[in-house]
Design a protein around this motif. Structure first.
Motif, short mmCIF file in Angstrom:
data_model
loop_
_atom_site.label_atom_id
_atom_site.label_comp_id
_atom_site.label_asym_id
_atom_site.label_seq_id
_atom_site.Cartn_x
_atom_site.Cartn_y
_atom_site.Cartn_z
N TRP A 55 -14.06 31.95 -18.52
CA TRP A 55 -15.13 32.93 -18.53
C TRP A 55 -15.16 33.60 -19.91
N GLU A 57 -16.51 36.95 -22.28
CA GLU A 57 -17.12 38.29 -22.40
C GLU A 57 -17.51 38.50 -23.85
N PHE A 60 -16.63 42.90 -26.01
CA PHE A 60 -15.75 43.50 -24.99
C PHE A 60 -15.34 44.93 -25.33
N HIS A 65 -12.60 46.06 -19.43
CA HIS A 65 -13.19 45.21 -18.40
C HIS A 65 -12.60 43.81 -18.44
N LEU A 66 -12.41 43.29 -19.63
CA LEU A 66 -11.86 41.93 -19.77
C LEU A 66 -10.45 41.86 -19.16
N GLN A 69 -10.58 42.01 -15.41
CA GLN A 69 -10.97 40.72 -14.82
C GLN A 69 -9.81 39.72 -14.91
N PHE A 78 -9.78 33.51 -20.10
CA PHE A 78 -10.82 34.40 -20.63
C PHE A 78 -10.92 34.27 -22.14
N GLY A 80 -12.69 36.42 -25.17
CA GLY A 80 -13.40 37.65 -25.52
C GLY A 80 -13.90 37.54 -26.96
N PHE A 134 -20.19 37.53 -19.40
CA PHE A 134 -20.40 38.97 -19.28
C PHE A 134 -20.97 39.50 -20.59
N ALA A 210 -15.92 44.66 -10.66
CA ALA A 210 -15.91 45.15 -12.05
C ALA A 210 -15.46 46.61 -12.08
N THR A 213 -17.00 50.26 -17.79
CA THR A 213 -16.50 50.05 -19.15
C THR A 213 -16.40 51.41 -19.85
#
Ligand SMILES: C[S@@+](CC[C@H](N)C(=O)[O-])C[C@H]1O[C@@H](n2cnc3c(N)ncnc32)[C@H](O)[C@@H]1O
Length: 233
Positions: A55, A57, A60, A65-66, A69, A78, A80, A134, A210, A213
């Motif tokens: 995934w 983001e 970020f 948030h990252l 998750q 992930f 970012g 995201f 979520a 942020t």
């Protein structure tokens, strides 16, 4: 830290001077967390532990948030993307906290960083390689003459459509009504995406998995954000 020929980043790359310890952490850890120049055709191999999906983001910020998750989805890798070094430092501090004896190890091996404008990363990502995207509170550039600086554009949407796997979710949040309308208009007329909302509660409420942020918590505009969920067809 390469800049593509057509990419000009208008945001801030640096805020206050990093404290020496944070600077040292960035200097030592970023080379290991930064994406390699040549990306593998299977992005899942970027991570030290097996992951079932990757995934992304974009923007970020400080990474809360990252990290949230990554801790909630230990079987996901992930990426970012963020050019702001102070935010990158905050993310690295969270990712490496176990090494400093400050936390538990969850998420540490499943985060990689593109420390530059996401638009220099998108063309390098393989087709259909991202399972969720995201974009949370992107810079609104609300003055009409600055609108063209917005991350959401016909070009980036074409890239999102290419890198997202069929069925992948694209999550967008903003408290800027103009940017919300701008994004809805562009994404819904793009043939690769549908907006999944069935009623107002589907875009008025934050996603259940979520967290708010940092930008969202500050709530500078005082307006309630919209949370848009699109699906890659
Ligand atoms: C308003 S802040 C929001 C940060 C975070 N998502 C939050 O909600 O707290 C927007 C962030 O996007 C980053 N950003 C802006 N343009 C970007 C781009 N083209 N690629 C990656 N990040 C970008 C900025 O550096 C900034 O940290």
């Amino acid at each position: 830290m390469s800049q593509g020929p057509d990419v000009r980043f208008y945001g801030r790359r640096k805020g206050h001077e990093l404290k020496p310890a944070r600077q040292r952490l960035v200097t030592e850890a970023l080379p290991f967390l930064r994406l390699p120049e040549a990306l593998p055709s299977d992005l899942r191999t970027l991570f030290a532990r097996p992951v079932r999906d990757v995934w992304l983001e974009i923007g970020f910020g400080a990474g809360e948030h990252l990290i949230h998750q990554a801790r909630a989805h230990l079987d996901i890798g992930f990426i970012g993307a963020e050019p702001y070094i102070n935010g990158i430092g905050a993310l690295i501090a969270a990712v490496t906290a176990p090494l400093n004896g400050e936390g538990n190890a969850r998420g540490i091996e499943t985060v990689r960083i593109h420390d530059d404008d996401a638009r220099t990363l998108l063309p390098r990502l393989p087709d259909a390689s991202i399972g969720r995207l995201f974009v949370l509170f992107p810079d609104p550039w609300h003055k009409a003459r600055h609108n063209k600086r917005r991350l959401i554009s016909a070009e980036t949407l074409d890239e999102f459509a290419r890198i997202l796997a069929p069925g992948a979710e694209f999550r967008f949040a903003s408290d800027d009504d103009g940017y919300v309308r701008w994004t809805l208009a562009r994404v819904t007329r793009h043939p690769a995406f549908v907006w999944t909302a069935k009623g107002p509660s589907d875009w008025r409420n934050r996603w259940e998995d979520a967290i708010a942020t940092r930008y969202e918590v500050k709530n500078i505009t005082g307006r309630k954000p919209a949370y848009l969920t699109f699906r890659r067809l």
